[in-house]
Design a protein around this motif. Sequence first.
Motif, PDB file in Angstrom:
ATOM      1  N   GLU A  42       0.832  -1.207   0.000  1.00 15.64           N
ATOM      2  CA  GLU A  42       0.000   0.000   0.000  1.00 15.64           C
ATOM      3  C   GLU A  42       0.870   1.262   0.000  1.00 15.64           C
ATOM      4  OE1 GLU A  42      -2.662  -0.435   3.312  1.00 15.64           O
ATOM      5  OE2 GLU A  42      -3.793  -2.024   2.317  1.00 15.64           O
ATOM      6  N   HIS A  61      -1.338   4.623  -4.977  1.00 17.27           N
ATOM      7  CA  HIS A  61      -1.687   4.165  -3.634  1.00 17.27           C
ATOM      8  C   HIS A  61      -1.434   2.682  -3.381  1.00 17.27           C
ATOM      9  CE1 HIS A  61      -3.411   8.101  -3.055  1.00 17.27           C
ATOM     10  NE2 HIS A  61      -4.054   7.945  -4.191  1.00 17.27           N
ATOM     11  N   THR A  62      -0.929   1.970  -4.367  1.00 16.07           N
ATOM     12  CA  THR A  62      -0.656   0.543  -4.191  1.00 16.07           C
ATOM     13  C   THR A  62       0.562   0.162  -5.014  1.00 16.07           C
ATOM     14  OG1 THR A  62      -1.982  -0.180  -6.087  1.00 16.07           O
ATOM     15  CG2 THR A  62      -3.137   0.013  -3.943  1.00 16.07           C
TER      16      THR A  62
END
Length: 144
Positions: A42, A61-62
Amino acid sequence: MEGDPARGPLAGRLAVAELHEKLLGAYRAGDIDSIVEKAHREIQTAVRDYVAQTGTLVNLHTEEELREHLQDFYAQYSVLGIEVVTRQFEDWYFFHELRWTVEARKGPAAGRVFSYHTAEFAEVTVAGLLTAHIGHGTDQIEVG
């Protein structure tokens, strides 16, 4: 990052420095798997968008979004060189300013060589994974 306790009080800082060198090698080689392998699943990323040339930050975001962004970047550019202008290590982060030299692979700029600087901060977990990667960069200038 803990590092090897046998290396003394700077063990964590030395471990982050080693991670930094591995990441730079992977960026120079375009080794996306090695870069993503060092990212927390993450990871929070906000860096200048050189792929779409918007002049703004791309927010990821990942690790999957990071992989897609890197695939787009390396489809757009060949990295000819990355020079370290400055860097700072602690046992939980690194900061660096880098001078990138890239060649455009496609589009109207294909075959042209560009240079730019980035200044970025990355947080590193005890396990040696990047949890955050934040920075920005200059406009690209044509060289050569």
